[in-house]
Design an enzyme around this catalytic site. Structure first.
Site, PDB file in Angstrom:
ATOM      1  N   CYS A   2       6.620  -2.943  69.726  1.00 54.14           N
ATOM      2  CA  CYS A   2       6.982  -3.219  68.342  1.00 54.14           C
ATOM      3  C   CYS A   2       8.427  -3.711  68.259  1.00 54.14           C
ATOM      4  O   CYS A   2       9.284  -3.272  69.013  1.00 54.14           O
ATOM      5  CB  CYS A   2       6.808  -2.028  67.414  1.00 54.14           C
ATOM      6  SG  CYS A   2       5.143  -1.342  67.389  1.00 54.14           S
ATOM      7  N   ARG A  27       7.379  -8.417  71.648  1.00 51.28           N
ATOM      8  CA  ARG A  27       7.283  -6.955  71.634  1.00 51.28           C
ATOM      9  C   ARG A  27       6.010  -6.463  70.952  1.00 51.28           C
ATOM     10  O   ARG A  27       5.692  -5.274  71.013  1.00 51.28           O
ATOM     11  CB  ARG A  27       8.499  -6.355  70.927  1.00 51.28           C
ATOM     12  CG  ARG A  27       9.814  -6.628  71.619  1.00 51.28           C
ATOM     13  CD  ARG A  27      10.952  -5.909  70.927  1.00 51.28           C
ATOM     14  NE  ARG A  27      10.802  -4.472  71.036  1.00 51.28           N
ATOM     15  CZ  ARG A  27      11.295  -3.719  72.009  1.00 51.28           C
ATOM     16  NH1 ARG A  27      11.981  -4.290  72.973  1.00 51.28           N
ATOM     17  NH2 ARG A  27      11.115  -2.425  72.026  1.00 51.28           N
ATOM     18  N   TRP A  74       2.784  -3.718  67.671  1.00 50.29           N
ATOM     19  CA  TRP A  74       1.827  -3.545  68.763  1.00 50.29           C
ATOM     20  C   TRP A  74       1.120  -2.238  68.466  1.00 50.29           C
ATOM     21  O   TRP A  74       1.720  -1.168  68.504  1.00 50.29           O
ATOM     22  CB  TRP A  74       2.562  -3.480  70.105  1.00 50.29           C
ATOM     23  CG  TRP A  74       1.659  -3.579  71.304  1.00 50.29           C
ATOM     24  CD1 TRP A  74       1.293  -4.719  71.965  1.00 50.29           C
ATOM     25  CD2 TRP A  74       1.033  -2.493  72.004  1.00 50.29           C
ATOM     26  NE1 TRP A  74       0.481  -4.407  73.022  1.00 50.29           N
ATOM     27  CE2 TRP A  74       0.299  -3.049  73.070  1.00 50.29           C
ATOM     28  CE3 TRP A  74       1.007  -1.112  71.822  1.00 50.29           C
ATOM     29  CZ2 TRP A  74      -0.447  -2.272  73.959  1.00 50.29           C
ATOM     30  CZ3 TRP A  74       0.266  -0.335  72.698  1.00 50.29           C
ATOM     31  CH2 TRP A  74      -0.445  -0.912  73.756  1.00 50.29           C
ATOM     32  N   ASN A 100       9.215   2.024  65.632  1.00 47.84           N
ATOM     33  CA  ASN A 100       8.781   1.749  66.998  1.00 47.84           C
ATOM     34  C   ASN A 100       8.737   3.079  67.737  1.00 47.84           C
ATOM     35  O   ASN A 100       9.680   3.859  67.669  1.00 47.84           O
ATOM     36  CB  ASN A 100       9.772   0.787  67.680  1.00 47.84           C
ATOM     37  CG  ASN A 100       9.446   0.542  69.142  1.00 47.84           C
ATOM     38  OD1 ASN A 100       8.321   0.757  69.572  1.00 47.84           O
ATOM     39  ND2 ASN A 100      10.422   0.101  69.900  1.00 47.84           N
ATOM     40  N   GLY A 101       7.633   3.350  68.425  1.00 46.45           N
ATOM     41  CA  GLY A 101       7.505   4.605  69.146  1.00 46.45           C
ATOM     42  C   GLY A 101       6.276   5.365  68.686  1.00 46.45           C
ATOM     43  O   GLY A 101       5.372   4.819  68.058  1.00 46.45           O
ATOM     44  N   GLU A 483       1.169  -9.051  93.102  1.00 48.84           N
ATOM     45  CA  GLU A 483       1.853  -9.680  91.979  1.00 48.84           C
ATOM     46  C   GLU A 483       1.127 -10.947  91.532  1.00 48.84           C
ATOM     47  O   GLU A 483       0.985 -11.209  90.323  1.00 48.84           O
ATOM     48  CB  GLU A 483       3.297  -9.996  92.363  1.00 48.84           C
ATOM     49  CG  GLU A 483       4.092 -10.789  91.337  1.00 48.84           C
ATOM     50  CD  GLU A 483       4.272 -10.077  90.008  1.00 48.84           C
ATOM     51  OE1 GLU A 483       4.723 -10.748  89.048  1.00 48.84           O
ATOM     52  OE2 GLU A 483       3.953  -8.875  89.899  1.00 48.84           O
ATOM     53  N   LYS A 487      -0.399 -11.496  87.769  1.00 52.94           N
ATOM     54  CA  LYS A 487      -0.036 -12.612  86.898  1.00 52.94           C
ATOM     55  C   LYS A 487      -1.287 -13.313  86.366  1.00 52.94           C
ATOM     56  O   LYS A 487      -1.375 -13.658  85.191  1.00 52.94           O
ATOM     57  CB  LYS A 487       0.836 -13.621  87.654  1.00 52.94           C
ATOM     58  CG  LYS A 487       2.272 -13.217  87.785  1.00 52.94           C
ATOM     59  CD  LYS A 487       2.991 -13.285  86.454  1.00 52.94           C
ATOM     60  CE  LYS A 487       4.235 -12.431  86.475  1.00 52.94           C
ATOM     61  NZ  LYS A 487       3.986 -10.994  86.456  1.00 52.94           N
ATOM     62  N   GLU A 490      -3.067 -11.013  83.729  1.00 53.92           N
ATOM     63  CA  GLU A 490      -2.441 -10.703  82.449  1.00 53.92           C
ATOM     64  C   GLU A 490      -2.299 -11.904  81.533  1.00 53.92           C
ATOM     65  O   GLU A 490      -2.273 -11.728  80.311  1.00 53.92           O
ATOM     66  CB  GLU A 490      -1.097  -9.999  82.653  1.00 53.92           C
ATOM     67  CG  GLU A 490      -0.044 -10.743  83.407  1.00 53.92           C
ATOM     68  CD  GLU A 490       1.197  -9.891  83.682  1.00 53.92           C
ATOM     69  OE1 GLU A 490       1.318  -8.790  83.132  1.00 53.92           O
ATOM     70  OE2 GLU A 490       2.042 -10.336  84.472  1.00 53.92           O
ATOM     71  N   HIS A 506     -12.526  -3.943 105.158  1.00 55.02           N
ATOM     72  CA  HIS A 506     -12.888  -2.584 104.759  1.00 55.02           C
ATOM     73  C   HIS A 506     -13.461  -2.536 103.346  1.00 55.02           C
ATOM     74  O   HIS A 506     -13.383  -1.502 102.677  1.00 55.02           O
ATOM     75  CB  HIS A 506     -11.675  -1.663 104.869  1.00 55.02           C
ATOM     76  CG  HIS A 506     -11.176  -1.525 106.267  1.00 55.02           C
ATOM     77  ND1 HIS A 506     -11.818  -0.779 107.224  1.00 55.02           N
ATOM     78  CD2 HIS A 506     -10.098  -2.081 106.889  1.00 55.02           C
ATOM     79  CE1 HIS A 506     -11.160  -0.846 108.364  1.00 55.02           C
ATOM     80  NE2 HIS A 506     -10.104  -1.642 108.194  1.00 55.02           N
ATOM     81  N   LYS A 605       6.039  -6.781  75.815  1.00 53.70           N
ATOM     82  CA  LYS A 605       7.061  -6.967  76.847  1.00 53.70           C
ATOM     83  C   LYS A 605       7.642  -5.645  77.318  1.00 53.70           C
ATOM     84  O   LYS A 605       7.766  -5.394  78.509  1.00 53.70           O
ATOM     85  CB  LYS A 605       8.171  -7.868  76.296  1.00 53.70           C
ATOM     86  CG  LYS A 605       9.257  -8.209  77.301  1.00 53.70           C
ATOM     87  CD  LYS A 605       8.729  -9.087  78.402  1.00 53.70           C
ATOM     88  CE  LYS A 605       9.809  -9.539  79.349  1.00 53.70           C
ATOM     89  NZ  LYS A 605       9.257 -10.249  80.517  1.00 53.70           N
TER      90      LYS A 605
END
Length: 610
Positions: A2, A27, A74, A100-101, A483, A487, A490, A506, A605
């Site tokens: 947020c 955010r 968010w 926010n939180g 990584e 990428k 996401e 395996h 983010k």
């Protein structure tokens, strides 16, 4: 998660708040809203969707006012909807709050307030704050917010305005949710992050944990949550407004990919000396004799930063001969780690506000461990709470998928490893010189890779319809396989898995057939023979091979379906080169598939809640 923006001054508040929200949309982008005070009346506009939807609403139903707050959400409590969008107001619409939180005890508080007759319009945890303020309205806005903060449990940042305080914006922070105050000429600004302030001011003050700020056009009054005055000076940030703009690129992510040579150069600048050789990190906070006395190092991080930590393990163990553990920060506390004063804990976070990483740092310090943070934001919670810090100097990163912050983190862990090796007497001077020289040459090599962006786009066109990918790497390049897969997942929403190449037989080998593209990271190095054997195993099962290989490697060229070449480099620094084609491939895949590259669904983010 947020974004919060606020303004108090002589100008139209919305003229700052809307551009500020656009710069913070990374955010959260489920919904957005704004509240202003005009002519002693509280005006609120909010809607589901992105900032563009809020702008459209304001175009048809404008508001005015010289004091205001804005929010981009968010969702945590309550699905995205107009009712759940911020700002939230009390029963009489006399106070507006953005938040926010997470309020951990909101159910209990809401039950008490409902029994008192308060009427709720949303399913959010935030709305209880507005009603707590309404309950104490007669005390004045500052006193009411101090009282409300004492009733709330959890980590939060919030801002509120009310007609009872017509020229004041009040904000409070507890825990991991950042708030930054900006100082203007006869005006004051508030934001969750510095990008919202760029172009308006570079003079900022970061609210500390457990602090309340009352802003008027003339300045700031700062208090603890006990109401005690706090005296603290602002500081100047060196980021500029252009850093928060796309500068002609179609997406922030692509712009930030292309900024990596400069970010790397800034991260190593004035910190290395190949002649001595020496690594100088004044803000490290630990002396060489402190480093020499260590017997273990623990990296803690999340997501992309965790992948940087995995590479850091190779660096530290090789250069400093110091045993290293790497933990996902959200798991660290729950395995009851064994720590003491001879352990160095190194949390890594782009924002320096990641909730799980901060919690891991606090757990480590509670057990007596030393701590050195690696982060990108000066004055962040992580930087302030650690004993020392290595700033990555990557500049503002707005794209949700981290790119330049990741390669800057790789450079930072290399510097830390060299510093530890020199302090402990295990780093061969010749190797240190070689790595420092290689780091200095890397920006030019990165530029060579970036020139292949159009070629990589054509490769992505060939594979944009595929729904599954495997990524394989060995040694230093195993974390890069993780990584690269992350990428792709996401930002393009394509399922991808990264594996250590030796693990293919395996289990993952069962997935390989003529429809399965496999990205094989295969530059020349110690594991080259092994990775080429894995490549042949894929070909024997009709898998499609996309190889990232050293420029001029004809053997890989003959064996792979597609090759993305990278320039020859020191093996220790290959991860920094390999990262770029992985990022570009994911970027072009996402763009071709019509995905929202900078704001992928369900992601934000900065993850400032657990």
């Amino acid at each position: 998660m947020c974004g919060i923006v606020g303004y108090v001054g002589p100008k139209d508040a919305a003229s700052f708040i809307l551009p500020g929200l656009r710069r913070l949309e990374y955010r959260g982008y489920d919904s957005a809203g704004i509240a202003t005070l005009g002519d002693g009346v509280l005006h609120v506009r909010k809607t589901t969707g992105k900032i563009a939807d809020l702008e459209a609403l304001l175009a048809s139903d404008p508001l005015d006012g010289r004091v205001g707050i804005g929010h981009t959400r968010w969702a945590t409590h309550g699905r995205p909807s107009d009712a759940n969008a911020h700002p939230h107001v009390d029963c009489q619409s006399r106070t507006a709050v953005v938040h926010n939180g997470i309020i951990e005890n909101y159910r209990e508080v809401r039950k008490v307030l409902a029994a008192e007759g308060h009427r709720f319009r949303s399913q959010t945890d935030t709305e209880v704050i507005a009603h707590l303020l309404e309950r104490r309205e007669a005390d004045g806005l500052v006193a009411a917010l101090l009282g409300a903060a004492r009733d709330l449990q959890g980590a939060f940042a919030l801002a509120c305005i009310a007609p009872s305080a017509p020229n004041t914006l009040v904000a409070v922070r507890r825990g991991n949710s950042p708030l930054v105050v900006g100082f203007g000429d006869g005006e004051m600004f508030l934001a969750s992050d510095v990008p919202a302030l760029l172009g308006k001011t570079r003079d900022v003050l970061v609210l500390g944990d457990g602090e309340l700020a009352a802003l008027t056009a003339d300045g700031i009054s700062l208090f603890t949550l006990d109401g005690e005055p706090v005296q603290r000076s602002s500081r100047v940030v060196d980021w500029d407004g252009e850093a928060a703009e796309k500068s002609g690129y179609p997406h922030f992510m692509l712009k930030e990919i292309f900024e990596q040579p400069e970010a790397l150069q800034n991260t190593i600048r004035d910190r290395v000396d190949a002649e001595t050789p020496d690594v100088r990190i004044p803000e490290l906070g630990l002396r060489d004799r402190d480093l020499a006395g260590l017997n273990r190092l623990c990296f803690v991080a999340c997501g992309t930063s965790w992948h940087a930590a995995l590479v850091g393990k190779y660096f530290v163990e090789a250069f400093a001969r110091l045993p290293v553990e790497v933990d996902i920060a959200s798991e660290f506390r729950y395995r009851k780690p064994v720590l003491d004063g001879r352990v160095l804990t190194v949390p890594i976070s782009q924002s320096g506000e990641t909730a799980d990483t901060l919690a891991a740092l606090r757990e480590a310090k509670d057990q007596g461990s030393r701590a050195v943070a690696i982060c990108n934001v000066v004055g962040s919670s992580l930087a302030r709470e650690a004993d020392g810090v290595i700033y990555t100097r990557a500049g503002i990163e707005i794209g949700v998928a981290s790119t330049k912050a990741f390669t800057a983190q790789l450079a930072a862990v290399a510097l830390l490893a060299l510093k530890l090796g020199l302090a402990r007497g295990f780093a061969e001077p010749a190797l240190v010189r070689q790595v420092i020289k290689g780091l200095a040459e890397l920006p030019d090599l990165l530029a060579v890779v970036l020139r292949q962006s159009d070629t990589i786009r054509k490769i992505a066109e060939r594979f944009a319809h595929h729904a599954h990918f495997l990524y394989l790497g060995r040694g230093l390049n195993f974390p890069l396989a993780l990584e690269g897969a992350l990428k792709l997942k996401e930002i393009s929403y394509v399922h991808a898995e990264g594996y250590a190449a030796g693990e293919m037989k395996h289990g993952p080998i069962a997935l390989i057939d003529s429809r399965m593209p496999v990205v094989v990271i295969a530059p020349r190095g110690a594991a080259y023979g092994k990775i080429t054997s894995n490549l042949e195993e894929i070909r024997a099962r009709d898998g499609i091979v996309i190889a990232i290989a050293t420029e001029g490697d004809d053997a890989i060229g003959a064996a792979a379906d597609v090759v993305i070449p990278v320039p020859p480099s020191l093996e220790w620094l290959q991860p920094l080169l390999v990262a770029l084609p992985l990022q570009l491939f994911a970027y072009h895949m996402a763009a071709l598939r019509g995905c929202d590259v900078d704001q992928p669904r369900n992601l934000a983010k900065s993850v400032t809640v657990e």
